[in-house]
Design a protein around this motif. Structure first.
Motif, PDB file in Angstrom:
ATOM      1  N   MET A   1      35.589 -32.887  51.909  1.00 25.47           N
ATOM      2  CA  MET A   1      35.264 -33.378  50.584  1.00 25.47           C
ATOM      3  C   MET A   1      35.262 -32.216  49.589  1.00 25.47           C
ATOM      4  O   MET A   1      34.748 -31.143  49.893  1.00 25.47           O
ATOM      5  CB  MET A   1      33.895 -34.056  50.613  1.00 25.47           C
ATOM      6  CG  MET A   1      33.556 -34.719  49.312  1.00 25.47           C
ATOM      7  SD  MET A   1      32.241 -35.939  49.463  1.00 25.47           S
ATOM      8  CE  MET A   1      30.843 -34.942  49.035  1.00 25.47           C
ATOM      9  N   GLN A   2      35.820 -32.455  48.436  1.00 27.69           N
ATOM     10  CA  GLN A   2      35.907 -31.420  47.410  1.00 27.69           C
ATOM     11  C   GLN A   2      34.559 -31.184  46.742  1.00 27.69           C
ATOM     12  O   GLN A   2      33.826 -32.125  46.447  1.00 27.69           O
ATOM     13  CB  GLN A   2      36.889 -31.881  46.324  1.00 27.69           C
ATOM     14  CG  GLN A   2      38.177 -31.151  46.300  1.00 27.69           C
ATOM     15  CD  GLN A   2      38.974 -31.508  45.043  1.00 27.69           C
ATOM     16  OE1 GLN A   2      38.786 -32.549  44.447  1.00 27.69           O
ATOM     17  NE2 GLN A   2      39.876 -30.642  44.686  1.00 27.69           N
ATOM     18  N   SER A   3      34.252 -29.938  46.458  1.00 25.67           N
ATOM     19  CA  SER A   3      33.030 -29.609  45.724  1.00 25.67           C
ATOM     20  C   SER A   3      33.240 -29.896  44.238  1.00 25.67           C
ATOM     21  O   SER A   3      34.375 -30.024  43.764  1.00 25.67           O
ATOM     22  CB  SER A   3      32.690 -28.133  45.920  1.00 25.67           C
ATOM     23  OG  SER A   3      33.655 -27.318  45.261  1.00 25.67           O
ATOM     24  N   VAL A   4      32.147 -29.980  43.512  1.00 27.14           N
ATOM     25  CA  VAL A   4      32.228 -30.137  42.056  1.00 27.14           C
ATOM     26  C   VAL A   4      33.013 -28.965  41.473  1.00 27.14           C
ATOM     27  O   VAL A   4      33.850 -29.149  40.586  1.00 27.14           O
ATOM     28  CB  VAL A   4      30.820 -30.230  41.435  1.00 27.14           C
ATOM     29  CG1 VAL A   4      30.876 -30.122  39.920  1.00 27.14           C
ATOM     30  CG2 VAL A   4      30.134 -31.517  41.861  1.00 27.14           C
ATOM     31  N   TYR A   5      32.741 -27.784  41.970  1.00 27.23           N
ATOM     32  CA  TYR A   5      33.439 -26.573  41.521  1.00 27.23           C
ATOM     33  C   TYR A   5      34.957 -26.762  41.607  1.00 27.23           C
ATOM     34  O   TYR A   5      35.684 -26.467  40.661  1.00 27.23           O
ATOM     35  CB  TYR A   5      32.968 -25.405  42.387  1.00 27.23           C
ATOM     36  CG  TYR A   5      33.577 -24.066  42.069  1.00 27.23           C
ATOM     37  CD1 TYR A   5      33.048 -23.276  41.057  1.00 27.23           C
ATOM     38  CD2 TYR A   5      34.642 -23.566  42.811  1.00 27.23           C
ATOM     39  CE1 TYR A   5      33.582 -22.027  40.777  1.00 27.23           C
ATOM     40  CE2 TYR A   5      35.179 -22.319  42.541  1.00 27.23           C
ATOM     41  CZ  TYR A   5      34.644 -21.552  41.519  1.00 27.23           C
ATOM     42  OH  TYR A   5      35.176 -20.309  41.244  1.00 27.23           O
ATOM     43  N   GLU A   6      35.419 -27.281  42.722  1.00 23.33           N
ATOM     44  CA  GLU A   6      36.856 -27.523  42.901  1.00 23.33           C
ATOM     45  C   GLU A   6      37.347 -28.651  41.998  1.00 23.33           C
ATOM     46  O   GLU A   6      38.424 -28.556  41.407  1.00 23.33           O
ATOM     47  CB  GLU A   6      37.157 -27.860  44.363  1.00 23.33           C
ATOM     48  CG  GLU A   6      36.914 -26.698  45.306  1.00 23.33           C
ATOM     49  CD  GLU A   6      36.894 -27.123  46.772  1.00 23.33           C
ATOM     50  OE1 GLU A   6      37.413 -26.340  47.591  1.00 23.33           O
ATOM     51  OE2 GLU A   6      36.372 -28.208  47.100  1.00 23.33           O
ATOM     52  N   LYS A   7      36.550 -29.708  41.876  1.00 23.51           N
ATOM     53  CA  LYS A   7      36.950 -30.857  41.065  1.00 23.51           C
ATOM     54  C   LYS A   7      37.147 -30.501  39.592  1.00 23.51           C
ATOM     55  O   LYS A   7      37.975 -31.100  38.924  1.00 23.51           O
ATOM     56  CB  LYS A   7      35.907 -31.978  41.168  1.00 23.51           C
ATOM     57  CG  LYS A   7      35.842 -32.653  42.515  1.00 23.51           C
ATOM     58  CD  LYS A   7      34.708 -33.668  42.519  1.00 23.51           C
ATOM     59  CE  LYS A   7      34.433 -34.219  43.890  1.00 23.51           C
ATOM     60  NZ  LYS A   7      33.264 -35.126  43.893  1.00 23.51           N
ATOM     61  N   ILE A   8      36.356 -29.554  39.100  1.00 23.90           N
ATOM     62  CA  ILE A   8      36.458 -29.209  37.675  1.00 23.90           C
ATOM     63  C   ILE A   8      37.458 -28.091  37.398  1.00 23.90           C
ATOM     64  O   ILE A   8      37.702 -27.759  36.245  1.00 23.90           O
ATOM     65  CB  ILE A   8      35.087 -28.838  37.061  1.00 23.90           C
ATOM     66  CG1 ILE A   8      34.498 -27.575  37.701  1.00 23.90           C
ATOM     67  CG2 ILE A   8      34.124 -30.018  37.152  1.00 23.90           C
ATOM     68  CD1 ILE A   8      33.264 -27.040  37.004  1.00 23.90           C
ATOM     69  N   GLY A   9      38.011 -27.498  38.428  1.00 22.22           N
ATOM     70  CA  GLY A   9      38.994 -26.446  38.220  1.00 22.22           C
ATOM     71  C   GLY A   9      38.470 -25.042  38.452  1.00 22.22           C
ATOM     72  O   GLY A   9      39.089 -24.064  38.052  1.00 22.22           O
ATOM     73  N   GLY A  10      37.303 -24.941  39.065  1.00 26.03           N
ATOM     74  CA  GLY A  10      36.791 -23.651  39.489  1.00 26.03           C
ATOM     75  C   GLY A  10      36.283 -22.749  38.379  1.00 26.03           C
ATOM     76  O   GLY A  10      35.736 -23.201  37.372  1.00 26.03           O
ATOM     77  N   ALA A  11      36.485 -21.455  38.583  1.00 30.71           N
ATOM     78  CA  ALA A  11      35.913 -20.416  37.733  1.00 30.71           C
ATOM     79  C   ALA A  11      36.293 -20.572  36.264  1.00 30.71           C
ATOM     80  O   ALA A  11      35.462 -20.346  35.379  1.00 30.71           O
ATOM     81  CB  ALA A  11      36.327 -19.040  38.242  1.00 30.71           C
TER      82      ALA A  11
END
Length: 124
Positions: A1-11
């Motif tokens: 499952m993707q993290s929120v961090y990954e879902k929003i495009g990271g850094a």
């Protein structure tokens, strides 16, 4: 499952959130006195924390140790209205950055919980 961090495009998106958030904090009468004039270090800490908080790399812990949010904020009086002001600034920043509504809601739920956890004074 993707993290929120990954879902929003990271850094890159975390950085945009931080950059949208702090001008609002500096202008808010309930918050500006709690922050230093030069926000460089504060913004870096927030970037590190939000990255880790939303499932990115553990860069806050690597650079600064365990977040211990409540303990780190105890020197500052945080009232319910302070948490509300912080959340208002963050809501505007998230809106400005723009992202999928479901992901924003997922972020928002965690931010609200955290903001209210930080309250350490009931009345002024």
């Amino acid at each position: 499952m993707q993290s929120v961090y990954e879902k929003i495009g990271g850094a890159a998106t975390i950085q945009k959130i931080v950059e949208a958030f702090y001008p609002r904090v500096q202008a808010h009468p309930e918050l500006k006195h709690l922050f230093p004039e030069d926000l460089t270090e504060t913004m870096e800490k927030q970037f590190l924390f939000l990255s880790q908080f939303f499932g990115g790399p553990p860069i806050y812990t690597e650079k600064r140790g365990h977040p211990r949010l409540r303990a780190r904020h105890l020197p500052f009086p945080i009232y319910p209205k302070t948490a509300e002001a912080w959340l208002a600034c963050m809501a505007s920043a998230l809106q400005e950055v723009g992202m999928d509504e479901k992901v924003r809601e997922e972020m928002w739920d965690r931010l609200v919980m955290t903001a209210y956890h930080m309250i350490n004074q009931e009345h002024e």
